[in-house]
Design an enzyme around this catalytic site. Structure first.
Site, PDB file in Angstrom:
ATOM      1  N   LYS A  47       0.844  -1.190   0.000  1.00  0.00           N
ATOM      2  CA  LYS A  47       0.000   0.000   0.000  1.00  0.00           C
ATOM      3  C   LYS A  47       0.880   1.241   0.000  1.00  0.00           C
ATOM      4  O   LYS A  47       1.970   1.251   0.583  1.00  0.00           O
ATOM      5  CB  LYS A  47      -0.924  -0.014   1.224  1.00  0.00           C
ATOM      6  N   ALA A  72     -12.986   6.215  -0.938  1.00  0.00           N
ATOM      7  CA  ALA A  72     -12.326   7.433  -0.488  1.00  0.00           C
ATOM      8  C   ALA A  72     -11.579   7.079   0.788  1.00  0.00           C
ATOM      9  O   ALA A  72     -11.877   7.573   1.875  1.00  0.00           O
ATOM     10  CB  ALA A  72     -13.328   8.551  -0.255  1.00  0.00           C
ATOM     11  N   CYS A 131      -1.984  12.131  -5.273  1.00  0.00           N
ATOM     12  CA  CYS A 131      -2.127  12.891  -4.037  1.00  0.00           C
ATOM     13  C   CYS A 131      -2.131  14.392  -4.346  1.00  0.00           C
ATOM     14  O   CYS A 131      -1.394  14.847  -5.223  1.00  0.00           O
ATOM     15  CB  CYS A 131      -0.969  12.562  -3.096  1.00  0.00           C
ATOM     16  N   THR A 193      -7.712   5.611 -10.222  1.00  0.00           N
ATOM     17  CA  THR A 193      -9.173   5.592 -10.270  1.00  0.00           C
ATOM     18  C   THR A 193      -9.748   6.878 -10.874  1.00  0.00           C
ATOM     19  O   THR A 193      -9.071   7.897 -10.959  1.00  0.00           O
ATOM     20  CB  THR A 193      -9.755   5.394  -8.862  1.00  0.00           C
ATOM     21  N   GLY A 243      -6.987  -1.069 -14.120  1.00  0.00           N
ATOM     22  CA  GLY A 243      -8.362  -0.590 -14.085  1.00  0.00           C
ATOM     23  C   GLY A 243      -9.345  -1.603 -14.621  1.00  0.00           C
ATOM     24  O   GLY A 243      -9.432  -1.818 -15.820  1.00  0.00           O
ATOM     25  N   GLY A 244     -10.089  -2.251 -13.739  1.00  0.00           N
ATOM     26  CA  GLY A 244     -11.135  -3.179 -14.164  1.00  0.00           C
ATOM     27  C   GLY A 244     -10.629  -4.494 -14.711  1.00  0.00           C
ATOM     28  O   GLY A 244     -11.297  -5.118 -15.534  1.00  0.00           O
ATOM     29  N   GLY A 265      -6.637  -4.902  -8.979  1.00  0.00           N
ATOM     30  CA  GLY A 265      -7.011  -4.311  -7.697  1.00  0.00           C
ATOM     31  C   GLY A 265      -8.313  -4.818  -7.146  1.00  0.00           C
ATOM     32  O   GLY A 265      -8.360  -5.786  -6.385  1.00  0.00           O
TER      33      GLY A 265
END
Length: 300
Positions: A47, A72, A131, A193, A243-244, A265
């Protein structure tokens, strides 16, 4: 390459992954080692590490929406000392490359983390550019070419490979990718994301932070487009699609778009063995086709 054991190794610059499947940062923990051999993965990605303690956003942090997941979480972190003393040792000894994801509120903060990780047995650094840059009013680094270049350039003194993780929220993701590479990025992860929002039945936001990052199946067409655009613009730069991704066809789609590897993910939240099943499916596919995994990638 033998008929029964296809060559699954994939070069990402100077780093050779065991196979083209790695975890997406923020969705994986060393505790998965109690479920399967982590050495089977192409690489390991803890992470995202932040410079100091960070609690993340308050609950509710997650909600299902439209067949995907809206989160979030807010990049919670126990800080550098806890990471070096407790987290990092759990990822070593699996015999597969270790890619440490980092983020900070300033370019100098990124650079300091990179210096801290030198000599710690890390194989590559993922620069998580999503970020907010507190020096520029809280706008995400990955939305601006100059801010992206500033972070990469600040970190470039290291000999460690730098992989820049981009955002699908950028107006021109290929321009952001080019800025990262010109500043010294060795590879690109496409992408993080997509910003979204969901509401409860009472009309109130489902997340305490109001907006969150959309992942899972609904994200795939967007990030697949981003991957294609980046790979077309930078045909010699390694790209990792994200992604996906849950199935063999998902991985093959990203490779058709120009990705050399994929990061999984959200799929692991419902199927902890998703990455292992995907690796096995890729191996079977390569055996059937009589090719190596690196031959799956199509580039301009």
């Amino acid at each position: 390459m033998s008929a029964s054991m296809p060559d699954l190794t994939v070069p990402i610059g100077s780093v050779t992954l065991r196979n083209p499947v790695i975890p997406a940062s923020g969705t994986f923990a060393a505790s998965y080692g109690r479920v399967y051999d982590l050495g089977r993965l192409g690489g390991l990605v803890p992470k995202t590490l932040m410079p100091g303690y960070r609690p993340g956003h308050p609950p509710n942090r997650l909600t299902e929406t439209g067949g995907g997941l809206l989160n979030a979480v807010g990049i919670p972190s126990d800080g550098v000392e806890a990471f070096l003393d407790e987290t990092l040792p759990a990822y070593k000894g699996w015999g597969t490359p270790l890619i440490v994801s980092i983020s900070a509120d300033t370019a100098a903060g990124f650079a300091e983390l990179v210096r801290t990780l030198e000599g710690q047995g890390v194989d590559a650094i993922e620069l998580n550019l999503s970020c907010p840059n507190l020096e520029e009013g809280g706008r995400s680094f990955a939305l601006d070419t100059a801010m992206t270049a500033e972070v990469v350039a600040a970190c470039r003194d290291t000999a460690l490979p730098l992989w820049a993780k981009l955002s699908p929220n950028a107006e021109d993701v290929a321009a952001i990718a080019s800025a990262a590479v010109e500043a010294g990025a060795d590879a690109l992860i496409v992408a993080n994301t997509l910003t979204g929002i969901a509401f409860r039945r009472d009309g109130r936001p489902a997340l305490a932070n109001v907006t969150g990052g959309l992942s899972g199946t609904p994200l795939k067409p967007v990030n697949l487009r981003c991957t294609y655009q980046v790979a077309q613009a930078l045909p010699k730069v390694p790209v990792i699609g994200c992604g996906g991704i849950a199935t063999l066809q998902d991985a093959l789609d990203y490779m058709a778009a120009g990705a050399s590897a994929v990061a999984v993910g959200s799929a692991t939240f419902t199927r902890p063995l998703a990455m292992i099943h995907l690796i096995d499916a890729i191996a079977t596919h390569c055996t059937t086709k009589g090719i190596a995994a690196r031959d799956l990638t199509r580039r301009a």
